[in-house]
Design an enzyme around this catalytic site. Structure first.
Site, PDB file in Angstrom:
ATOM      1  N   ARG A  66       0.921  -1.219  -0.075  1.00 20.20           N
ATOM      2  CA  ARG A  66      -0.049   0.186   0.011  1.00 20.20           C
ATOM      3  C   ARG A  66       0.985   1.244  -0.003  1.00 20.20           C
ATOM      4  O   ARG A  66       1.412   1.849   1.180  1.00 20.20           O
ATOM      5  CB  ARG A  66      -0.681   0.233   1.256  1.00 20.20           C
ATOM      6  CG  ARG A  66      -1.748   1.163   1.394  1.00 20.20           C
ATOM      7  CD  ARG A  66      -2.794   1.477   0.592  1.00 20.20           C
ATOM      8  NE  ARG A  66      -3.887   0.415   0.668  1.00 20.20           N
ATOM      9  CZ  ARG A  66      -4.711  -0.128  -0.330  1.00 20.20           C
ATOM     10  NH1 ARG A  66      -4.683   0.493  -1.743  1.00 20.20           N
ATOM     11  NH2 ARG A  66      -5.604  -1.275  -0.418  1.00 20.20           N
ATOM     12  N   GLN A  84      -8.798  -6.890  -8.989  1.00 20.84           N
ATOM     13  CA  GLN A  84      -8.644  -5.662  -8.992  1.00 20.84           C
ATOM     14  C   GLN A  84      -7.426  -5.314  -9.149  1.00 20.84           C
ATOM     15  O   GLN A  84      -6.287  -5.596  -8.646  1.00 20.84           O
ATOM     16  CB  GLN A  84      -9.255  -5.006  -7.440  1.00 20.84           C
ATOM     17  CG  GLN A  84      -8.625  -3.445  -7.183  1.00 20.84           C
ATOM     18  CD  GLN A  84      -9.523  -2.547  -7.427  1.00 20.84           C
ATOM     19  OE1 GLN A  84     -10.676  -2.659  -8.173  1.00 20.84           O
ATOM     20  NE2 GLN A  84      -9.443  -1.412  -6.587  1.00 20.84           N
ATOM     21  N   HIS A 165       0.228   3.405 -10.429  1.00 20.26           N
ATOM     22  CA  HIS A 165      -0.661   3.804  -9.463  1.00 20.26           C
ATOM     23  C   HIS A 165       0.314   4.608  -8.327  1.00 20.26           C
ATOM     24  O   HIS A 165       0.241   4.325  -6.970  1.00 20.26           O
ATOM     25  CB  HIS A 165      -1.195   2.524  -8.665  1.00 20.26           C
ATOM     26  CG  HIS A 165      -2.604   2.602  -7.993  1.00 20.26           C
ATOM     27  ND1 HIS A 165      -2.675   3.769  -6.827  1.00 20.26           N
ATOM     28  CD2 HIS A 165      -3.662   2.226  -7.907  1.00 20.26           C
ATOM     29  CE1 HIS A 165      -3.668   3.666  -6.337  1.00 20.26           C
ATOM     30  NE2 HIS A 165      -4.339   2.630  -6.935  1.00 20.26           N
ATOM     31  N   GLU A 269      -2.569   8.967 -11.256  1.00 17.94           N
ATOM     32  CA  GLU A 269      -1.917   7.576 -11.680  1.00 17.94           C
ATOM     33  C   GLU A 269      -2.050   7.842 -13.290  1.00 17.94           C
ATOM     34  O   GLU A 269      -2.883   7.980 -13.832  1.00 17.94           O
ATOM     35  CB  GLU A 269      -2.728   6.298 -11.323  1.00 17.94           C
ATOM     36  CG  GLU A 269      -3.010   6.349  -9.940  1.00 17.94           C
ATOM     37  CD  GLU A 269      -4.185   5.550  -9.536  1.00 17.94           C
ATOM     38  OE1 GLU A 269      -4.523   4.698 -10.097  1.00 17.94           O
ATOM     39  OE2 GLU A 269      -5.083   5.706  -8.739  1.00 17.94           O
TER      40      GLU A 269
HETATM   41  C1  BG6 Z   1      -7.428   3.369  -7.447  1.00 18.31           C
HETATM   42  C2  BG6 Z   1      -9.050   3.066  -7.850  1.00 18.31           C
HETATM   43  O1  BG6 Z   1      -6.869   3.576  -8.674  1.00 18.31           O
HETATM   44  O2  BG6 Z   1      -7.178   2.560  -6.574  1.00 18.31           O
HETATM   45  C3  BG6 Z   1      -9.957   3.085  -6.559  1.00 18.31           C
HETATM   46  O3  BG6 Z   1      -9.493   4.195  -8.774  1.00 18.31           O
HETATM   47  C4  BG6 Z   1      -9.259   2.067  -5.814  1.00 18.31           C
HETATM   48  O4  BG6 Z   1     -11.219   2.623  -7.072  1.00 18.31           O
HETATM   49  C5  BG6 Z   1      -7.998   2.305  -5.373  1.00 18.31           C
HETATM   50  O5  BG6 Z   1     -10.146   1.966  -4.477  1.00 18.31           O
HETATM   51  C6  BG6 Z   1      -7.099   1.390  -4.436  1.00 18.31           C
HETATM   52  O6  BG6 Z   1      -7.512   0.068  -4.879  1.00 18.31           O
HETATM   53  P1  BG6 Z   1      -6.608  -1.100  -4.102  1.00 18.31           P
HETATM   54  O7  BG6 Z   1      -7.050  -2.140  -4.908  1.00 18.31           O
HETATM   55  O8  BG6 Z   1      -5.152  -0.893  -4.045  1.00 18.31           O
HETATM   56  O9  BG6 Z   1      -7.116  -1.054  -2.491  1.00 18.31           O
END
Ligand code: BG6
Length: 311
Positions: A66, A84, A165, A269
Protein backbone atom coordinates in the site's frame (compact mmCIF):
# COMPACT_ATOMS: atom_id res chain seq x y z
CA UNK A 1 35.95 7.55 -3.16
CA UNK A 2 35.99 4.89 -0.45
CA UNK A 3 32.81 4.67 1.62
CA UNK A 4 30.69 6.02 -1.22
CA UNK A 5 27.61 3.92 -1.74
CA UNK A 6 27.12 2.28 -5.16
CA UNK A 7 24.47 3.63 -7.59
CA UNK A 8 22.72 0.24 -7.57
CA UNK A 9 22.62 -1.96 -4.48
CA UNK A 10 20.84 -5.28 -3.99
CA UNK A 11 19.64 -5.96 -0.46
CA UNK A 12 16.81 -7.33 1.65
CA UNK A 13 13.81 -5.23 2.59
CA UNK A 14 10.84 -5.80 4.88
CA UNK A 15 10.18 -9.52 5.59
CA UNK A 16 13.40 -10.40 3.77
CA UNK A 17 11.91 -9.45 0.38
CA UNK A 18 14.49 -8.58 -2.25
CA UNK A 19 15.00 -4.89 -2.78
CA UNK A 20 17.10 -2.72 -5.07
CA UNK A 21 18.33 0.69 -3.89
CA UNK A 22 19.19 3.31 -6.53
CA UNK A 23 21.37 6.24 -5.52
CA UNK A 24 22.44 9.36 -7.31
CA UNK A 25 25.67 11.19 -6.39
CA UNK A 26 23.89 14.32 -5.14
CA UNK A 27 22.02 12.25 -2.56
CA UNK A 28 18.65 11.34 -4.03
CA UNK A 29 17.56 7.69 -3.88
CA UNK A 30 14.83 5.22 -4.77
CA UNK A 31 13.90 1.75 -3.56
CA UNK A 32 12.34 -0.97 -5.67
CA UNK A 33 10.93 -4.30 -4.47
CA UNK A 34 11.06 -7.27 -6.83
CA UNK A 35 7.71 -8.15 -5.29
CA UNK A 36 5.37 -6.29 -7.66
CA UNK A 37 8.21 -4.51 -9.51
CA UNK A 38 7.16 -1.92 -6.97
CA UNK A 39 8.88 1.41 -6.23
CA UNK A 40 8.37 1.99 -2.49
CA UNK A 41 10.55 5.03 -1.89
CA UNK A 42 11.80 8.09 -3.77
CA UNK A 43 13.82 10.61 -1.81
CA UNK A 44 15.23 13.96 -2.87
CA UNK A 45 18.84 15.03 -2.19
CA UNK A 46 17.81 16.28 1.28
CA UNK A 47 16.63 12.76 2.10
CA UNK A 48 12.95 13.83 2.14
CA UNK A 49 10.50 11.09 1.14
CA UNK A 50 8.38 12.10 -1.85
CA UNK A 51 6.14 9.03 -2.11
CA UNK A 52 3.53 7.97 0.39
CA UNK A 53 3.89 4.50 1.92
CA UNK A 54 1.34 3.45 4.52
CA UNK A 55 2.65 2.61 7.99
CA UNK A 56 0.24 -0.33 7.74
CA UNK A 57 1.49 -1.55 4.35
CA UNK A 58 1.68 -5.36 4.22
CA UNK A 59 4.87 -6.64 2.62
CA UNK A 60 3.59 -10.15 2.10
CA UNK A 61 2.15 -11.89 -0.94
CA UNK A 62 -0.61 -11.91 -2.08
CA UNK A 63 -1.34 -8.41 -0.75
CA UNK A 64 -0.01 -5.56 -2.89
CA UNK A 65 2.12 -3.02 -1.03
CA UNK A 66 0.00 0.00 0.00
CA UNK A 67 1.84 3.06 -1.28
CA UNK A 68 4.75 3.84 -3.57
CA UNK A 69 4.09 2.94 -7.21
CA UNK A 70 2.14 -0.29 -7.74
CA UNK A 71 1.87 -1.41 -11.37
CA UNK A 72 -1.71 -2.11 -12.47
CA UNK A 73 -1.60 -4.69 -15.28
CA UNK A 74 -3.17 -6.37 -17.23
CA UNK A 75 -6.27 -4.70 -15.83
CA UNK A 76 -6.88 -1.38 -14.18
CA UNK A 77 -9.40 -1.40 -11.31
CA UNK A 78 -12.49 -3.48 -11.96
CA UNK A 79 -12.49 -2.80 -15.72
CA UNK A 80 -12.54 -6.54 -16.58
CA UNK A 81 -12.90 -10.01 -15.05
CA UNK A 82 -9.54 -10.19 -13.30
CA UNK A 83 -8.79 -9.29 -9.70
CA UNK A 84 -8.78 -5.53 -8.89
CA UNK A 85 -5.85 -3.81 -10.68
CA UNK A 86 -4.66 -7.08 -12.26
CA UNK A 87 -1.92 -9.31 -10.87
CA UNK A 88 1.45 -7.75 -11.85
CA UNK A 89 1.50 -5.85 -8.53
CA UNK A 90 1.48 -9.02 -6.48
CA UNK A 91 3.83 -11.23 -8.46
CA UNK A 92 7.55 -11.69 -8.01
CA UNK A 93 9.46 -9.92 -10.77
CA UNK A 94 13.05 -10.79 -11.79
CA UNK A 95 16.13 -8.76 -12.59
CA UNK A 96 16.43 -8.44 -16.37
CA UNK A 97 20.15 -8.90 -16.91
CA UNK A 98 20.12 -8.46 -20.68
CA UNK A 99 17.30 -6.11 -21.71
CA UNK A 100 16.89 -5.15 -25.38
CA UNK A 101 18.51 -1.75 -25.97
CA UNK A 102 16.61 1.52 -25.76
CA UNK A 103 16.70 3.77 -28.86
CA UNK A 104 18.41 6.57 -26.90
CA UNK A 105 21.56 5.82 -24.94
CA UNK A 106 21.56 7.19 -21.41
CA UNK A 107 24.57 7.91 -19.22
CA UNK A 108 22.60 7.37 -16.00
CA UNK A 109 24.14 4.82 -13.67
CA UNK A 110 21.33 4.52 -11.14
CA UNK A 111 18.86 2.28 -12.92
CA UNK A 112 17.51 -1.23 -12.77
CA UNK A 113 15.79 -3.42 -15.36
CA UNK A 114 13.09 -5.81 -14.20
CA UNK A 115 11.07 -8.38 -16.08
CA UNK A 116 7.77 -10.11 -15.47
CA UNK A 117 6.58 -13.10 -17.50
CA UNK A 118 3.37 -15.00 -16.76
CA UNK A 119 3.59 -18.32 -14.90
CA UNK A 120 1.45 -21.36 -15.78
CA UNK A 121 -1.02 -20.22 -13.11
CA UNK A 122 -1.08 -16.66 -14.48
CA UNK A 123 -1.85 -18.06 -17.94
CA UNK A 124 -4.90 -19.82 -16.49
CA UNK A 125 -6.16 -16.44 -15.24
CA UNK A 126 -5.30 -14.51 -18.41
CA UNK A 127 -4.32 -16.75 -21.34
CA UNK A 128 -1.79 -14.49 -23.07
CA UNK A 129 2.01 -14.71 -23.26
CA UNK A 130 4.05 -11.55 -22.95
CA UNK A 131 7.28 -10.10 -21.64
CA UNK A 132 6.82 -7.07 -19.42
CA UNK A 133 10.08 -5.15 -19.01
CA UNK A 134 10.30 -2.29 -16.55
CA UNK A 135 13.26 0.09 -16.35
CA UNK A 136 13.41 2.33 -13.28
CA UNK A 137 15.95 5.17 -13.46
CA UNK A 138 17.00 7.85 -11.03
CA UNK A 139 18.21 10.86 -13.03
CA UNK A 140 21.11 13.16 -12.07
CA UNK A 141 18.69 15.81 -10.73
CA UNK A 142 16.80 13.21 -8.69
CA UNK A 143 14.03 12.69 -11.26
CA UNK A 144 12.42 9.26 -11.21
CA UNK A 145 11.67 7.62 -14.56
CA UNK A 146 9.73 4.43 -15.18
CA UNK A 147 9.54 2.87 -18.63
CA UNK A 148 7.34 -0.15 -19.26
CA UNK A 149 7.76 -2.21 -22.40
CA UNK A 150 5.20 -4.93 -22.94
CA UNK A 151 5.75 -7.32 -25.84
CA UNK A 152 3.18 -9.75 -27.16
CA UNK A 153 5.01 -13.11 -27.39
CA UNK A 154 1.76 -14.92 -28.11
CA UNK A 155 0.31 -16.16 -31.38
CA UNK A 156 -2.82 -14.00 -31.09
CA UNK A 157 -3.58 -10.36 -30.24
CA UNK A 158 -4.51 -9.24 -26.72
CA UNK A 159 -5.69 -6.06 -25.04
CA UNK A 160 -4.92 -4.69 -21.59
CA UNK A 161 -5.40 -1.67 -19.38
CA UNK A 162 -2.58 -0.22 -17.30
CA UNK A 163 -1.66 2.33 -14.61
CA UNK A 164 1.33 3.55 -12.64
CA UNK A 165 -0.64 3.84 -9.39
CA UNK A 166 1.58 6.57 -7.91
CA UNK A 167 0.99 7.57 -4.26
CA UNK A 168 2.45 11.06 -3.72
CA UNK A 169 3.29 12.21 -0.22
CA UNK A 170 1.60 15.55 0.56
CA UNK A 171 1.65 17.75 3.66
CA UNK A 172 -2.12 18.21 3.92
CA UNK A 173 -4.59 17.07 1.26
CA UNK A 174 -6.77 20.18 1.94
CA UNK A 175 -3.88 22.39 0.80
CA UNK A 176 -3.16 20.53 -2.42
CA UNK A 177 -4.27 21.30 -5.97
CA UNK A 178 -3.83 19.47 -9.23
CA UNK A 179 -3.25 21.47 -12.40
CA UNK A 180 -3.66 20.18 -15.93
CA UNK A 181 -6.96 18.29 -15.69
CA UNK A 182 -9.42 21.22 -15.62
CA UNK A 183 -12.25 21.11 -18.19
CA UNK A 184 -11.51 17.48 -19.10
CA UNK A 185 -14.02 14.64 -19.22
CA UNK A 186 -13.77 11.98 -16.54
CA UNK A 187 -15.38 8.72 -15.48
CA UNK A 188 -16.47 8.86 -11.86
CA UNK A 189 -15.75 5.57 -10.08
CA UNK A 190 -17.96 6.75 -7.21
CA UNK A 191 -20.91 7.14 -9.61
CA UNK A 192 -20.86 3.82 -11.50
CA UNK A 193 -18.19 5.11 -13.95
CA UNK A 194 -20.60 7.73 -15.33
CA UNK A 195 -18.97 10.33 -17.60
CA UNK A 196 -18.82 14.00 -16.51
CA UNK A 197 -16.90 17.12 -17.53
CA UNK A 198 -14.67 18.82 -14.96
CA UNK A 199 -15.76 22.38 -14.28
CA UNK A 200 -13.87 25.39 -13.07
CA UNK A 201 -10.35 25.78 -11.84
CA UNK A 202 -7.67 23.41 -10.68
CA UNK A 203 -8.77 20.39 -8.71
CA UNK A 204 -8.84 20.65 -4.91
CA UNK A 205 -9.91 18.10 -2.29
CA UNK A 206 -12.54 18.11 0.42
CA UNK A 207 -14.04 14.60 0.17
CA UNK A 208 -13.43 11.17 -1.36
CA UNK A 209 -12.40 11.31 -5.02
CA UNK A 210 -11.97 8.48 -7.51
CA UNK A 211 -11.98 9.78 -11.08
CA UNK A 212 -10.46 8.67 -14.38
CA UNK A 213 -9.63 11.77 -16.43
CA UNK A 214 -9.62 11.06 -20.15
CA UNK A 215 -7.30 12.30 -22.88
CA UNK A 216 -5.09 14.19 -20.43
CA UNK A 217 -2.08 16.36 -21.36
CA UNK A 218 1.39 14.83 -21.13
CA UNK A 219 2.17 17.06 -18.14
CA UNK A 220 0.25 17.29 -14.85
CA UNK A 221 1.29 19.23 -11.73
CA UNK A 222 0.47 18.59 -8.07
CA UNK A 223 0.98 21.75 -6.03
CA UNK A 224 1.58 21.33 -2.32
CA UNK A 225 1.16 24.79 -0.82
CA UNK A 226 2.35 23.95 2.69
CA UNK A 227 5.53 22.21 1.52
CA UNK A 228 6.05 24.82 -1.23
CA UNK A 229 6.70 21.86 -3.49
CA UNK A 230 5.26 20.96 -6.87
CA UNK A 231 5.39 17.48 -8.31
CA UNK A 232 5.56 17.46 -12.07
CA UNK A 233 4.39 14.30 -13.77
CA UNK A 234 5.27 13.79 -17.42
CA UNK A 235 3.93 10.82 -19.28
CA UNK A 236 4.01 9.21 -22.66
CA UNK A 237 1.78 6.47 -24.09
CA UNK A 238 -0.61 6.94 -21.17
CA UNK A 239 -3.57 9.11 -22.18
CA UNK A 240 -5.62 8.85 -18.97
CA UNK A 241 -4.98 9.97 -15.39
CA UNK A 242 -6.67 8.59 -12.29
CA UNK A 243 -7.02 10.84 -9.26
CA UNK A 244 -7.79 9.01 -6.01
CA UNK A 245 -8.03 9.85 -2.34
CA UNK A 246 -10.10 7.50 -0.15
CA UNK A 247 -10.90 10.17 2.48
CA UNK A 248 -12.02 9.33 6.01
CA UNK A 249 -14.70 6.65 5.68
CA UNK A 250 -12.96 4.50 3.06
CA UNK A 251 -9.61 4.92 4.86
CA UNK A 252 -11.17 3.33 7.96
CA UNK A 253 -12.37 0.36 5.92
CA UNK A 254 -8.90 -0.42 4.54
CA UNK A 255 -6.90 -2.80 6.77
CA UNK A 256 -3.54 -1.75 5.33
CA UNK A 257 -4.08 2.00 5.59
CA UNK A 258 -4.06 4.23 8.70
CA UNK A 259 -7.29 6.04 9.59
CA UNK A 260 -5.77 9.52 9.13
CA UNK A 261 -3.28 8.72 6.39
CA UNK A 262 -5.61 9.99 3.66
CA UNK A 263 -4.59 13.51 4.75
CA UNK A 264 -1.02 12.91 3.66
CA UNK A 265 -1.38 11.18 0.29
CA UNK A 266 -2.77 11.69 -3.16
CA UNK A 267 -2.75 9.22 -6.03
CA UNK A 268 -2.36 10.65 -9.51
CA UNK A 269 -1.97 7.67 -11.81
CA UNK A 270 -0.73 7.86 -15.39
CA UNK A 271 -2.86 5.26 -17.15
CA UNK A 272 -4.32 3.72 -20.29
CA UNK A 273 -7.88 2.72 -19.40
CA UNK A 274 -10.65 4.11 -21.58
CA UNK A 275 -9.13 2.70 -24.75
CA UNK A 276 -7.36 -0.55 -23.87
CA UNK A 277 -3.99 -1.11 -25.54
CA UNK A 278 -4.11 -3.85 -28.18
CA UNK A 279 -0.94 -5.67 -29.25
CA UNK A 280 -0.68 -7.97 -32.22
CA UNK A 281 1.74 -10.93 -32.01
CA UNK A 282 5.30 -9.58 -31.85
CA UNK A 283 4.20 -5.98 -31.19
CA UNK A 284 5.51 -3.93 -28.26
CA UNK A 285 3.87 -1.11 -26.29
CA UNK A 286 5.79 1.48 -24.32
CA UNK A 287 4.43 3.58 -21.44
CA UNK A 288 6.65 6.12 -19.74
CA UNK A 289 6.33 8.12 -16.54
CA UNK A 290 8.74 10.79 -15.35
CA UNK A 291 8.41 12.38 -11.92
CA UNK A 292 10.24 15.48 -10.75
CA UNK A 293 9.78 18.22 -8.19
CA UNK A 294 10.16 21.98 -8.40
CA UNK A 295 9.72 24.60 -5.67
CA UNK A 296 6.28 26.24 -6.00
CA UNK A 297 5.72 29.93 -5.70
CA UNK A 298 2.75 31.31 -3.81
CA UNK A 299 1.98 34.97 -4.31
CA UNK A 300 -1.06 37.08 -3.38
CA UNK A 301 -3.16 34.02 -2.66
CA UNK A 302 -2.54 32.45 -6.06
CA UNK A 303 -0.29 29.58 -6.90
CA UNK A 304 1.49 30.27 -10.12
CA UNK A 305 0.74 27.40 -12.49
CA UNK A 306 2.64 29.01 -15.36
CA UNK A 307 5.92 28.22 -13.71
CA UNK A 308 5.15 24.53 -13.56
CA UNK A 309 3.18 24.00 -16.71
CA UNK A 310 5.61 25.73 -19.03
CA UNK A 311 8.68 24.08 -20.42
C1 BG6 B 1 -7.59 3.48 -7.47
C2 BG6 B 1 -8.99 3.14 -7.89
O1 BG6 B 1 -6.78 3.50 -8.61
O2 BG6 B 1 -7.10 2.48 -6.59
C3 BG6 B 1 -9.86 3.04 -6.64
O3 BG6 B 1 -9.49 4.11 -8.77
C4 BG6 B 1 -9.27 2.04 -5.66
O4 BG6 B 1 -11.19 2.67 -7.00
C5 BG6 B 1 -7.82 2.39 -5.38
O5 BG6 B 1 -10.02 2.04 -4.47
C6 BG6 B 1 -7.12 1.41 -4.45
O6 BG6 B 1 -7.22 0.13 -4.93
P1 BG6 B 1 -6.62 -1.10 -4.13
O7 BG6 B 1 -7.02 -2.33 -4.87
O8 BG6 B 1 -5.13 -0.90 -4.10
O9 BG6 B 1 -7.22 -1.02 -2.74
Amino acid sequence: MSGEKPPVEFCKGVNGLEKVVLREVRGSSAEVYLYGGHVTSWKNDHGEELLFLSTKAIFKPPKAIRGGIPICFPQFGSHGNLEQHGFARNRLWSIDSDPPPFPTVSSNKAFIDLIFKPSEDDLKLWPHSYEFRLRITLGPGGDLMLTSRIRNTDGKPFSFTFAYHTYFSVSDISEVRVEGLETLDYLDNLKAKERFTEQGDAITFESEVDKIYLGTPSKIAILDHEKKRTFVLRKDGLPDAVVWNPWEKKAKSMADFGDDEYKHMLCVEAAAIEKPVTLKPGEEWKGRLELSTVPSSYRSGQLDPQRVLQG
